[in-house]
Design a protein around this motif. Structure first.
Motif, PDB file in Angstrom:
ATOM      1  N   GLN A  37      -3.272   0.765  -4.619  1.00  0.00           N
ATOM      2  CA  GLN A  37      -3.963   2.176  -4.554  1.00  0.00           C
ATOM      3  C   GLN A  37      -5.107   2.429  -3.802  1.00  0.00           C
ATOM      4  O   GLN A  37      -5.833   1.088  -3.642  1.00  0.00           O
ATOM      5  CB  GLN A  37      -4.153   2.594  -6.056  1.00  0.00           C
ATOM      6  N   PRO A  38      -5.534   3.373  -3.197  1.00  0.00           N
ATOM      7  CA  PRO A  38      -6.927   3.794  -2.556  1.00  0.00           C
ATOM      8  C   PRO A  38      -7.822   3.123  -3.476  1.00  0.00           C
ATOM      9  O   PRO A  38      -8.177   3.306  -4.584  1.00  0.00           O
ATOM     10  CB  PRO A  38      -6.670   5.109  -2.332  1.00  0.00           C
ATOM     11  N   ILE A  91       0.847  -1.357  -0.004  1.00  0.00           N
ATOM     12  CA  ILE A  91       0.019   0.031   0.130  1.00  0.00           C
ATOM     13  C   ILE A  91       0.765   1.137   0.101  1.00  0.00           C
ATOM     14  O   ILE A  91       0.586   2.178  -0.851  1.00  0.00           O
ATOM     15  CB  ILE A  91      -1.070   0.000   1.313  1.00  0.00           C
ATOM     16  N   GLU A  92       1.805   1.181   0.925  1.00  0.00           N
ATOM     17  CA  GLU A  92       2.802   2.446   0.843  1.00  0.00           C
ATOM     18  C   GLU A  92       3.599   2.579  -0.282  1.00  0.00           C
ATOM     19  O   GLU A  92       3.837   3.875  -0.558  1.00  0.00           O
ATOM     20  CB  GLU A  92       3.698   2.278   2.557  1.00  0.00           C
ATOM     21  N   GLU A  94      -9.772   5.027   0.897  1.00  0.00           N
ATOM     22  CA  GLU A  94      -9.904   5.784   0.214  1.00  0.00           C
ATOM     23  C   GLU A  94      -9.641   7.007   0.862  1.00  0.00           C
ATOM     24  O   GLU A  94      -9.230   8.199   0.333  1.00  0.00           O
ATOM     25  CB  GLU A  94     -11.024   5.754  -0.761  1.00  0.00           C
ATOM     26  N   GLY A 142       2.617   2.068  -3.281  1.00  0.00           N
ATOM     27  CA  GLY A 142       1.711   2.551  -4.253  1.00  0.00           C
ATOM     28  C   GLY A 142       1.249   1.468  -5.172  1.00  0.00           C
ATOM     29  O   GLY A 142       0.515   1.759  -5.975  1.00  0.00           O
ATOM     30  N   GLU A 143       1.735   0.282  -4.871  1.00  0.00           N
ATOM     31  CA  GLU A 143       1.487  -0.896  -5.583  1.00  0.00           C
ATOM     32  C   GLU A 143      -0.342  -1.359  -5.595  1.00  0.00           C
ATOM     33  O   GLU A 143      -0.872  -1.407  -6.863  1.00  0.00           O
ATOM     34  CB  GLU A 143       2.111  -2.127  -5.174  1.00  0.00           C
ATOM     35  N   ASP A 189      -8.462  -0.034  -4.166  1.00  0.00           N
ATOM     36  CA  ASP A 189      -8.139  -1.553  -4.481  1.00  0.00           C
ATOM     37  C   ASP A 189      -8.296  -2.335  -3.393  1.00  0.00           C
ATOM     38  O   ASP A 189      -8.597  -2.452  -2.310  1.00  0.00           O
ATOM     39  CB  ASP A 189      -6.623  -1.649  -4.954  1.00  0.00           C
ATOM     40  N   ARG A 205      -7.952  10.032   2.749  1.00  0.00           N
ATOM     41  CA  ARG A 205      -6.931  10.573   3.148  1.00  0.00           C
ATOM     42  C   ARG A 205      -6.624  11.139   4.524  1.00  0.00           C
ATOM     43  O   ARG A 205      -7.493  11.822   5.209  1.00  0.00           O
ATOM     44  CB  ARG A 205      -6.530  11.853   2.234  1.00  0.00           C
TER      45      ARG A 205
END
Length: 249
Positions: free
Chosen positions: A22-23, A16-17, A69, A19-20, A25, A71
């Motif tokens: 994404q929010p 997750i961190e 999702e 970016g593999e 997913d 932030r």
């Protein structure tokens, strides 16, 4: 050798961190984790629950577990309490959420100061306070409940005793009364919420909260407000900018 739930959660967190993932997913489900890591279904389930409890993922019954999702809100203590922000008519919350949609439910009333609050405000036993109880909802998600206590004899007939305190908020109104807060003390601890608190913040089971108690002082070191805040730990990043040149209060 089978992995533990914590190790699997750490692997997913890294994805997750990086970016593999994404929010929004969908995370690998239990069958996939069982096959990939050679663990029992219960271990796979616990790994996903760890990510949910940490605020990184959200479980959707009947669908799966997804990367959250929402932030996180970056709460920069120094910026949000700055005098320049008040003088510009900006609220404390504008420093936290900028242009993100914010809804605030406010209740204001007068009551006898609770013992601990009275002690922090240097009030006589039984002295009245104005209580400002708020619930903050960002992007339709409850993120914080907060209750401020101010000496009633100081603020009873001011905008502070009204739901809308006007530009700059309560601290700007205190400044107009000659009781401007210039120093602040915050105590913070993490804990698990009560059932009532969990319901109020709509928290997933196992999600911790951050409890912050802030006291505001005038130049003469008079305490003029105590604010007790309860934050969804998964929705916040807390930032403090400290200087080695600062002297203790």
């Amino acid at each position: 050798m089978p992995e533990t739930a914590r190790q699997i959660a750490d692997d997913l967190r890294a994805r997750i961190e990086s970016g593999e993932l994404q929010p929004g997913d969908r995370l690998p489900g239990e069958p996939s984790l069982v096959k990939t890591y050679g663990v029992a279904k219960m271990t796979a389930n616990q790994a996903l629950k760890i990510l949910v409890s940490e605020g990184l993922a959200v479980a959707r019954p009947g669908s799966g577990t997804y990367v959250r999702e929402f932030r996180p809100i970056r709460r920069v203590a120094n910026d949000r309490l700055s005098k320049s922000r008040r003088d510009a008519g900006q609220s404390i919350w504008s420093a936290d959420v900028a242009q993100r949609p914010l809804v605030t439910d406010v209740q204001v009333y007068e009551a006898e100061a609770p013992h601990q609050i009275g002690r922090l405000l240097n009030l006589e036993p039984g002295a009245p306070v104005i209580v400002r109880s708020r619930k903050f909802v960002v992007e339709e998600r409850p993120v914080q409940i907060a209750t401020s206590y101010l000496p009633a004899d100081l603020v009873r007939d001011t905008a502070i005793a009204q739901p809308n305190t006007g530009p700059g908020g309560s601290y700007a109104r205190l400044a107009e009364l000659g009781a401007e807060p210039v120093t602040f003390s915050e105590e913070l601890r993490a804990r698990m919420p009560s059932e009532e608190e969990r319901s109020a913040l709509n928290l997933a089971a196992g999600t911790p909260v951050l409890e912050i108690c802030r006291t505001a002082f005038t130049e003469e070191e008079r305490p003029v407000e105590v604010n007790q805040m309860l934050l969804d730990a998964g929705s916040y990043v807390l930032e403090y900018r400290l200087s080695s040149l600062s002297s203790p209060r």
